[in-house]
Design an enzyme around this catalytic site. Sequence first.
Site, PDB file in Angstrom:
ATOM      1  N   SER A  11       0.719  -1.218  -0.211  1.00 22.21           N
ATOM      2  CA  SER A  11       0.137  -0.102  -0.444  1.00 22.21           C
ATOM      3  C   SER A  11       1.235   1.274  -0.131  1.00 22.21           C
ATOM      4  O   SER A  11       1.964   1.175   0.165  1.00 22.21           O
ATOM      5  CB  SER A  11      -1.167  -0.394   1.463  1.00 22.21           C
ATOM      6  N   LYS A  12       0.322   2.538  -0.278  1.00 19.33           N
ATOM      7  CA  LYS A  12       0.419   3.372   0.196  1.00 19.33           C
ATOM      8  C   LYS A  12       1.928   3.641   0.608  1.00 19.33           C
ATOM      9  O   LYS A  12       3.225   4.619   0.254  1.00 19.33           O
ATOM     10  CB  LYS A  12      -0.084   4.826  -0.063  1.00 19.33           C
TER      11      LYS A  12
END
Length: 476
Positions: free
Chosen positions: A250-251
């Site tokens: 994820s980010k």
Amino acid sequence: MVRVRFAPSPTGFLHIGNARTALFNYLFARKNKGKFILRIEDTDKERSRKEYEEAIIEDLKWLGIEWDEGPDIGGEFGPYRQSERINIYKGFAEKLLKEGIVYKCFCTKEELEKMREIAQQKGLPPGYDGRCRDLTKEKINQYERQGRDYVLRLKVPEEKIEINDLIRGKVVFEGEYLTDFVIMKSDGTPTFNFAVVIDDYLMKITHVIRGEDHLSNTPKHILIFRAIGAELPQFAHMSMTLGPDRTRLSKRHGATSVRAYREEGYLPEAFFNYIALLGWGTTESREIFTKEELINEFSIERCHKASAVFDKEKLLWMNSYYIRNTSIDRIYQLSLPFLRSAGLINNSEKDEEYIKKAIFLEQEKIKTLKEVPYLIEFFLKEPEYERENFENFINEETKKTLADIVQIFEKIKDFKKEEIENKVRGYCKEKNIKTSLVFHPLRFAVSGRTKGPDLFGMIELLGREKVIERIKKLIK
RNA sequence: GCCCCCAUCGACUAGUGGUCUAGGUCACCACUCUUUCAAGGUGGUAGCGCCGGUUCGAGUCCGGCUGGGGGCGCCA
């Protein structure tokens, strides 16, 4: 005929995990001489954006993944955008409602919340208790007259559901944990679970290859397939792609979109190759494959069940490997955008051959295309001398040496690297100076750097005039 | 909380009961080549999560435990 699909939601750029799903579907389709379909799942009006659809299409193309049917090229089973298929879903939903397989549920958000709490207390997963299942006609009419919103829920039978997964084998879900779920939202649009099944059915999808995160949804899908009287496709749930901390990529792990890697200067074929190796491998543990080889070698049975960590280091290595083994012409072409944004390429095509030669000299050092402008910069502009090394290489002693070198360079007939090297080495011998005491200052004087390509190749390419000019300017 | 999936070096993997004193790649370390940096060559460090069982024999089969991941929405 094998038919598979990749069905992204246009709510962001193409994610690495999704790219891998797309890739495996693509490889499977090509391997089996089947069709690969692109479908856009944009039923979430809030989050879907046209720009993202375009970006996803662009990035898939960049990767070299081509589809046989899709929103941009059409096909026999279109439209391929779910937002354009709303009436199709409505038709199926109405039919199911008439048949009594599906029912209207008028429960409010608050009621549902309470239900979930109660279910949890009972040690069950949060779900719906089925209270609207047997509403009387009168009650339904009354609610409708009041203008109350309703959703459509499927009557879920209490029986166990078995999946025969191509990757995971037999997976069993016991019946009591699944409750009546929503297939049509109150705004008249389908839920993801419903739309997927209707589309897979109508688009004659034979193999559903997707991420493991959908494994738990599969019983719902099977129930819907049964409800509409459709045959089941084969399922294959691929392992997930994780970040270095073994949580879902994820980010916070940094760049997670294909776009980001593209902008960082990764080659599509390197990215393609690397991603294929995540959760899949051959018996000989080979690492480097062309697209064609991958198509040939691919087999869904060899997909790993365990999730894989995305390793930027290995990708970087693979990218540099590909750069080292790709033609200069192609590296040049791919570097163009990076050179342009660095302002190194405004002066026309004359430079093309010169820049290619510079790239050739640096090739083995390039890890990403983004590094190309920096690496060849001093060939195109006056060097910026590294301050911290300046006095080590340019001092009273080396200035004398460099002055001698200028004289030598002025006299060389054929200004080619062999000749240059011979003469410089000859000078060292004659004066009894260690070569490094000449080479290093010379490199620094010419490029402004302590690291760089082959010294004499670099001098040859820069040319006598420029080299002498740079040295003279320094030793003045 | 409940359901489901998973488990070989730090990472990606090979391995389908004996040929495993577990092989390859990245990363890391050393040496080597060398005008720098790389690239290359050679070598090395490092792993079958744990406990039981089956078997003459288990990384490989079975069970449990532990650990990790995913799902449980009028998101997809």
